[in-house]
Design a protein around this motif. Structure first.
Motif, PDB file in Angstrom:
ATOM      1  N   PRO A  39      29.038 -11.058 -30.090  1.00 50.31           N
ATOM      2  CA  PRO A  39      28.107 -10.048 -30.586  1.00 50.31           C
ATOM      3  C   PRO A  39      28.820  -8.710 -30.807  1.00 50.31           C
ATOM      4  CG  PRO A  39      27.187 -11.222 -28.709  1.00 50.31           C
ATOM      5  CD  PRO A  39      28.614 -11.623 -28.797  1.00 50.31           C
ATOM      6  N   ILE A  89      25.812 -11.500 -34.822  1.00 49.43           N
ATOM      7  CA  ILE A  89      26.773 -12.579 -34.648  1.00 49.43           C
ATOM      8  C   ILE A  89      27.207 -13.017 -36.045  1.00 49.43           C
ATOM      9  CG2 ILE A  89      27.030 -15.023 -34.039  1.00 49.43           C
ATOM     10  CD1 ILE A  89      25.562 -14.518 -31.522  1.00 49.43           C
ATOM     11  N   LEU A 123      20.616 -10.269 -33.918  1.00 50.93           N
ATOM     12  CA  LEU A 123      20.179 -10.724 -32.608  1.00 50.93           C
ATOM     13  C   LEU A 123      18.876 -10.097 -32.146  1.00 50.93           C
ATOM     14  CD1 LEU A 123      23.585 -10.907 -30.710  1.00 50.93           C
ATOM     15  CD2 LEU A 123      22.318 -12.733 -31.801  1.00 50.93           C
ATOM     16  N   LYS A 124      18.600  -8.851 -32.533  1.00 54.75           N
ATOM     17  CA  LYS A 124      17.395  -8.177 -32.054  1.00 54.75           C
ATOM     18  C   LYS A 124      16.256  -8.220 -33.065  1.00 54.75           C
ATOM     19  CE  LYS A 124      19.379  -5.247 -28.500  1.00 54.75           C
ATOM     20  NZ  LYS A 124      19.333  -3.960 -27.804  1.00 54.75           N
ATOM     21  N   ASN A 172      15.196 -14.331 -35.943  1.00 54.53           N
ATOM     22  CA  ASN A 172      16.342 -15.062 -36.459  1.00 54.53           C
ATOM     23  C   ASN A 172      16.175 -16.556 -36.203  1.00 54.53           C
ATOM     24  OD1 ASN A 172      17.330 -15.645 -33.730  1.00 54.53           O
ATOM     25  ND2 ASN A 172      17.862 -13.467 -33.643  1.00 54.53           N
ATOM     26  N   ILE A 174      22.709 -13.452 -25.907  1.00 53.83           N
ATOM     27  CA  ILE A 174      22.598 -13.369 -27.362  1.00 53.83           C
ATOM     28  C   ILE A 174      21.231 -13.859 -27.850  1.00 53.83           C
ATOM     29  CG2 ILE A 174      25.080 -13.568 -27.707  1.00 53.83           C
ATOM     30  CD1 ILE A 174      24.685 -16.499 -28.393  1.00 53.83           C
ATOM     31  N   TYR A 175      20.470 -14.505 -26.958  1.00 54.36           N
ATOM     32  CA  TYR A 175      19.077 -14.845 -27.285  1.00 54.36           C
ATOM     33  C   TYR A 175      18.258 -14.792 -26.010  1.00 54.36           C
ATOM     34  CZ  TYR A 175      14.821 -17.401 -28.074  1.00 54.36           C
ATOM     35  OH  TYR A 175      13.504 -17.752 -28.124  1.00 54.36           O
ATOM     36  N   THR A 222      13.328  -9.497 -26.300  1.00 50.55           N
ATOM     37  CA  THR A 222      14.441  -8.966 -27.094  1.00 50.55           C
ATOM     38  C   THR A 222      15.122  -7.769 -26.435  1.00 50.55           C
ATOM     39  OG1 THR A 222      12.866  -7.623 -28.369  1.00 50.55           O
ATOM     40  CG2 THR A 222      13.465  -9.778 -29.265  1.00 50.55           C
ATOM     41  N   ILE A 258      18.447  -8.682 -24.811  1.00 54.59           N
ATOM     42  CA  ILE A 258      19.594  -9.098 -25.614  1.00 54.59           C
ATOM     43  C   ILE A 258      20.718  -8.071 -25.489  1.00 54.59           C
ATOM     44  CG2 ILE A 258      20.388  -9.496 -27.997  1.00 54.59           C
ATOM     45  CD1 ILE A 258      17.627 -10.675 -28.575  1.00 54.59           C
ATOM     46  N   ASN A 259      21.935  -8.566 -25.326  1.00 50.17           N
ATOM     47  CA  ASN A 259      23.173  -7.794 -25.147  1.00 50.17           C
ATOM     48  C   ASN A 259      23.410  -7.399 -23.693  1.00 50.17           C
ATOM     49  OD1 ASN A 259      25.488  -7.062 -26.608  1.00 50.17           O
ATOM     50  ND2 ASN A 259      24.944  -4.908 -26.553  1.00 50.17           N
TER      51      ASN A 259
END
Length: 525
Positions: A146, A156, A179-180, A183, A210-211, A215, A218-219
């Protein structure tokens, strides 16, 4: 002397009551612990299987993505200087199956030659992000870590190099996943089938999320999670862990080697054990009247035991005073009264043993469907393998079961699983054993049965389901794989893998069918 008589009576009653309550508490606690251990094992195995299925789905997505990008790269090599043709190609890739949030084509220096959708304003710009630079440098199919792209999104980058007929590096065609934002992960992985604090998340090789259904997570780096540490090391399995929020979770995990990712499915321990608490509470409430009756009988019996003892003490004193030793012969009746004390305790223990038997029965049966659970199935297969008993298995899976849950809700989904279990038991023969393998997967064990005979049973079940309305108001179908031991496999694990391979073939062939696993041939009904 009278005071001593009262103490003896109270002592007998106290000992009897203490034995009754201590035995009751010990038996209920033992049954409760057995039930808790069973629930933990079942939840861990369910999450492991669920994570493994999602990891397989993610791997299939990456393989398909590389195939699609590779095919496009071969085509782009012939039109790389035609801007209009490039725009048509990137639009085709973007709209083909919504695998990517955006698609780009660059030259060998990272200059964006075409982008879809055009709203991603990077055409004519050089890609300077870490993921793009890594792809340009390595000149091979790549899934990036990421990173923040030039548009400010967390991305990604899945890329495939473009080479000329003379093997000159011309650039790359790449798809991005935001990612946010909504998707492909949302479509592939969805939400956990239990809406009780359970969730699924995917991490990269650094333990970075990453998922996630949330949300905002994420990260985040969650490498402190023991399950994450195992899965980024390429391991698959299940264990009790404490997540980064300090909550004990029953976690199943499976690696995605193609990208170095890992899928983790977690369920709160407290939530998983709630049925166990409720079951023990229910048993205790139902047992109260019986316990009260038992206590009354016990007290009455104790009084009856104390009365002869009082008479014996009086007779002994009178005999000593009068020197009448012959009167002590009546003491023989003492053993008769002791026998009744023993009988009362046996009756009480028999009641409590019944409760232990109840909990033991619960530990061998799947609580939702009533068929044999995974742990008992494994033990039975191990015993058959140890005794070299020829047998076959049918591994079956409801087709599109996720759509049933999504359309009608999980309550109806549970009824559909119960409906399947009843039909399995209806077609099973006298010695066949129906088992729940995990999720919507079930196994039928058929002792002393050839694969051809097992195929008939599986086909009967398939036709029965396809021609009968299920609790969701329409028929549901199944796909199944059949394998025979030791003809097709020498171990239990290999036998299940063979049946699973046949099930996979049945799914690929269009579902609603039964396939036989063979070393070189796949046959069907």
């Amino acid at each position: 002397m009278k005071t001593r008589q009262l103490r003896l009576k109270h002592l007998i009653m106290g000992l009897a009551m203490a034995a009754f309550f201590l035995t009751s508490i010990g038996s209920i606690w033992s049954g409760y612990r057995m039930n808790v251990d069973s629930i933990k094992e079942n939840s861990l195995e369910t999450n492991r299987v669920y994570a493994q299925k999602l990891a397989t789905t993610a791997s299939a997505y990456l393989e398909e993505a590389f195939q699609i990008l590779g095919y496009s790269a071969d085509h782009v090599e012939t039109i790389i200087d035609d801007e209009a043709a490039l725009d048509l190609e990137t639009d085709r890739l973007k709209m083909q199956n919504n695998m990517f949030n955006s698609v780009i084509v660059t030259n060998a220096d990272g200059l964006v030659l075409s982008v879809s959708p055009p709203s991603v304003d990077v055409k004519g710009k050089y890609l300077t992000s870490s993921g793009a630079q890594e792809a340009l440098a390595k000149k091979k199919p790549l899934v990036s870590k990421p990173y923040e792209g030039i548009t400010g999104r967390l991305i990604i980058f899945i890329s495939y190099p473009i080479f000329s007929a003379k093997n000159e590096y011309l650039g790359m065609v790449a798809g991005t996943i935001y990612l946010k934002e909504k998707n492909v992960f949302n479509l592939l992985l969805g939400e956990h089938y239990y809406h009780d604090g359970s969730y699924v998340f995917v991490v990269d090789e650094d333990g970075r999320i990453i998922y996630h259904q949330d949300t905002s997570r994420i990260n985040d780096v969650v490498i402190k999670n023991k399950a994450v540490q195992d899965v980024v090391a390429g391991k698959n399995g299940a264990k009790l862990v404490t997540n980064t929020m300090g909550v004990e979770m029953l976690a199943g995990y499976s690696a995605v080697p193609l990208a170095g990712w890992g899928v983790v499915s977690q369920r709160p321990l407290e939530v998983a054990l709630e049925p166990s608490f409720d079951r023990v509470k229910d048993v205790a409430i139902k047992a109260i009247p019986i316990m009260l009756v038992s206590i009354i009988i016990l007290l009455w019996t104790a009084a009856r035991i104390a009365r002869p003892l009082q008479q014996l003490a009086t007779l002994t004193e009178e005999s000593l005073d009068s020197r009448n030793v012959e009167g002590l012969k009546s003491v023989r009746s003492w053993y008769f009264e002791a026998y009744y004390l023993k009988s009362a305790l046996i009756r009480s223990l028999s009641f409590l043993q019944g409760q232990v038997s109840y909990f033991k029965d619960q530990s061998t049966t799947d609580p939702l469907t009533g068929v044999t659970n995974r742990r008992t199935m494994d033990a039975m297969l191990a015993e058959w393998h140890k005794n070299h008993l020829m047998h076959s298995i049918i591994l079956l899976d409801l087709d599109h079961f996720k759509s049933v849950n999504d359309t009608y809700g999980h309550a109806v989904g549970d009824k559909v699983l119960q409906f399947l279990a009843k039909n399995m038991q209806a077609v099973a023969r006298e010695n066949d054993i129906c088992c729940r393998y995990g999720g919507e997967e079930f196994i039928i064990l058929l002792p002393n049965t050839t694969v051809e005979e097992a195929l008939i049973v599986a086909e009967n079940l398939r036709q029965r389901l396809a021609n009968t309305n299920s609790p969701c108001g329409r028929p549901v179908t199944l796909s199944a794989g059949v394998a025979e031991y030791p003809l097709m496999a020498k171990t239990t694990e290999a036998l299940i893998e063979a049946a699973d391979g046949a099930l996979y073939v049945a799914k690929q062939a269009g579902r609603n069918q039964v396939k036989i696993a063979r070393e070189h041939i796949i046959a069907d009904m």
